[in-house]
Enzyme design. Structure first.
Site, PDB file in Angstrom:
ATOM      1  N   ARG A  93       0.832  -1.205   0.000  1.00  0.00           N
ATOM      2  CA  ARG A  93       0.000   0.000   0.000  1.00  0.00           C
ATOM      3  C   ARG A  93       0.871   1.261   0.000  1.00  0.00           C
ATOM      4  O   ARG A  93       0.524   2.278  -0.593  1.00  0.00           O
ATOM      5  CB  ARG A  93      -0.927  -0.019   1.212  1.00  0.00           C
ATOM      6  CG  ARG A  93      -1.949  -1.169   1.183  1.00  0.00           C
ATOM      7  CD  ARG A  93      -2.833  -1.167   2.427  1.00  0.00           C
ATOM      8  NE  ARG A  93      -3.792  -2.262   2.391  1.00  0.00           N
ATOM      9  CZ  ARG A  93      -3.621  -3.419   2.999  1.00  0.00           C
ATOM     10  NH1 ARG A  93      -2.508  -3.658   3.658  1.00  0.00           N
ATOM     11  NH2 ARG A  93      -4.548  -4.356   2.946  1.00  0.00           N
ATOM     12  N   ASP A 153      -9.561  -4.913   8.249  1.00  0.00           N
ATOM     13  CA  ASP A 153      -8.587  -5.861   8.786  1.00  0.00           C
ATOM     14  C   ASP A 153      -9.128  -6.509  10.068  1.00  0.00           C
ATOM     15  O   ASP A 153      -8.961  -7.716  10.295  1.00  0.00           O
ATOM     16  CB  ASP A 153      -7.271  -5.156   9.098  1.00  0.00           C
ATOM     17  CG  ASP A 153      -6.771  -4.335   7.936  1.00  0.00           C
ATOM     18  OD1 ASP A 153      -5.974  -4.843   7.138  1.00  0.00           O
ATOM     19  OD2 ASP A 153      -7.214  -3.183   7.819  1.00  0.00           O
ATOM     20  N   ARG A 156     -11.649  -9.053   9.166  1.00  0.00           N
ATOM     21  CA  ARG A 156     -10.977 -10.265   8.697  1.00  0.00           C
ATOM     22  C   ARG A 156     -10.481 -11.110   9.877  1.00  0.00           C
ATOM     23  O   ARG A 156     -10.636 -12.331   9.900  1.00  0.00           O
ATOM     24  CB  ARG A 156      -9.790  -9.884   7.803  1.00  0.00           C
ATOM     25  CG  ARG A 156     -10.176  -9.356   6.433  1.00  0.00           C
ATOM     26  CD  ARG A 156      -8.978  -8.730   5.727  1.00  0.00           C
ATOM     27  NE  ARG A 156      -9.295  -8.371   4.345  1.00  0.00           N
ATOM     28  CZ  ARG A 156      -8.729  -7.376   3.684  1.00  0.00           C
ATOM     29  NH1 ARG A 156      -7.811  -6.610   4.288  1.00  0.00           N
ATOM     30  NH2 ARG A 156      -9.059  -7.123   2.432  1.00  0.00           N
ATOM     31  N   HIS A 180      -2.797   0.591   8.316  1.00  0.00           N
ATOM     32  CA  HIS A 180      -3.569  -0.350   7.489  1.00  0.00           C
ATOM     33  C   HIS A 180      -2.586  -0.904   6.470  1.00  0.00           C
ATOM     34  O   HIS A 180      -2.467  -0.414   5.351  1.00  0.00           O
ATOM     35  CB  HIS A 180      -4.722   0.372   6.800  1.00  0.00           C
ATOM     36  CG  HIS A 180      -5.438  -0.474   5.772  1.00  0.00           C
ATOM     37  ND1 HIS A 180      -5.940  -1.716   6.063  1.00  0.00           N
ATOM     38  CD2 HIS A 180      -5.702  -0.252   4.464  1.00  0.00           C
ATOM     39  CE1 HIS A 180      -6.496  -2.222   4.970  1.00  0.00           C
ATOM     40  NE2 HIS A 180      -6.359  -1.350   3.979  1.00  0.00           N
TER      41      HIS A 180
END
Length: 318
Positions: A93, A153, A156, A180
């Site tokens: 990212r 996240d 998840r 993140h």
């Protein structure tokens, strides 16, 4: 600047790509907002997406609008930014930072002109870095500019834990904080299933959550996006649902705690960096970042995560 107000229930989504349209669809079928507006510079694409969604509004309670004119954002209560270069297989990212920073520097002033009182949510990655950029460029209060951060996240991780010991996700209380991205981590010291500390949970006559198992779960949650991107090219449905849930929280006077990324000022000595922490939000935006107890190793991980983000911000001139 023309006088503007906030529509009581309008969300504008910036970007008609996979994430933006998944978010619009999730908002539509969940009834997250009365008005869902989509903006994109790709005229044909955005008009087609608006039509496709609008054709289903007989079966929902929302209105869909949008186009390639920035004025479709006017008077929004919430503006969710998904526009930007897409993460490629094998790309982190943070690798996206320079490209998407340039896009945001141009875009943010245009959005604020249309909706100066809106709450701005960054979904475009790297969302923590871009949250700082958006807040600095706009000059808006930190309570008004933030990102979805580790909200997905965390979802998840809770899904992984729930599946492992066959319990409802609603009974799993564990949160991922920090960037993140690759330096994120779960706060295991306060993680519970129902009211039982996760390390003490018994399943099939044993305690399944050893340190190694917890480390494996943390790694799997943090790297899940890479696997999805490798397989289908993008992550879109889950972040769409997460974004819709956040929109609902931001259109409600009820206060909700979610793991969001905002620019912190003094949290564990951190300043001018955005990372995810349990955050109290409502229609007023961010009301408070909660001071969550962490053990020494977790505090160290948080500071390390902040250092990585600060390094990227420094290279970008922020």
């Amino acid at each position: 600047m023309a006088r503007s107000h906030r529509h009581s229930s309008k969300v504008s989504i910036i970007g008609a790509g996979a994430v933006g349209t998944s978010l619009a669809y999730a908002c539509l079928i969940r009834g997250s907002a009365n008005v869902i507006s989509i903006y994109d510079i790709a005229s044909q694409k955005v008009q087609a997406e608006v039509k496709d969604l609008s054709h289903g509004t007989q079966f929902t309670h929302s209105v869909v609008m949008g186009g390639d004119d920035i004025s479709v954002v006017k008077d929004s209560s919430v503006v969710v930014i998904t526009a930007g270069a897409r993460q490629q297989p094998g790309q982190t990212r943070l690798d996206l930072a320079a490209t998407n920073t340039k896009i945001l520097e141009k875009l943010m002033p245009q959005l604020v002109e249309q909706a100066p009182n809106a709450l701005y949510v960054l979904v475009t990655n790297p969302c923590d870095v871009l949250t700082v950029v958006a807040q600095k460029v706009s000059g808006l209060p930190t309570a008004q500019v933030f990102s979805t951060g580790t909200m997905l996240d965390t979802s998840r991780l809770r899904w992984l834990i729930a599946n492992k010991v066959k319990v409802s996700q609603s009974n799993v209380h564990a949160t991922i904080v920090g960037e993140h991205g690759d330096s994120e981590f779960p706060v295991w010291s306060s993680a519970h299933i129902s009211s039982v500390p996760i390390r003490d949970w018994v399943y099939a006559g044993r305690r399944p959550f050893s340190d190694q198992v917890l480390a494996d779960l943390a790694h799997e949650a943090a790297h899940a996006a890479y696997e999805v991107i490798e397989g289908k090219g993008a992550t879109n449905y889950a972040i769409g649902l997460a974004g819709a849930r956040l929109v609902e929280a931001l259109l409600s006077p009820t206060r909700t705690v979610l793991p969001l990324s905002s620019v912190v000022d003094g949290y564990y000595g951190l300043h001018d960096v955005a990372l995810s922490l349990p955050t109290l939000v409502s229609s007023a935006g961010i009301e408070r970042v909660l001071e969550v107890p962490m053990d020494a190793s977790e505090v160290s991980s948080l500071l390390s995560s902040a250092d990585q983000l600060r390094g990227t911000l420094s290279t970008l001139g922020y």
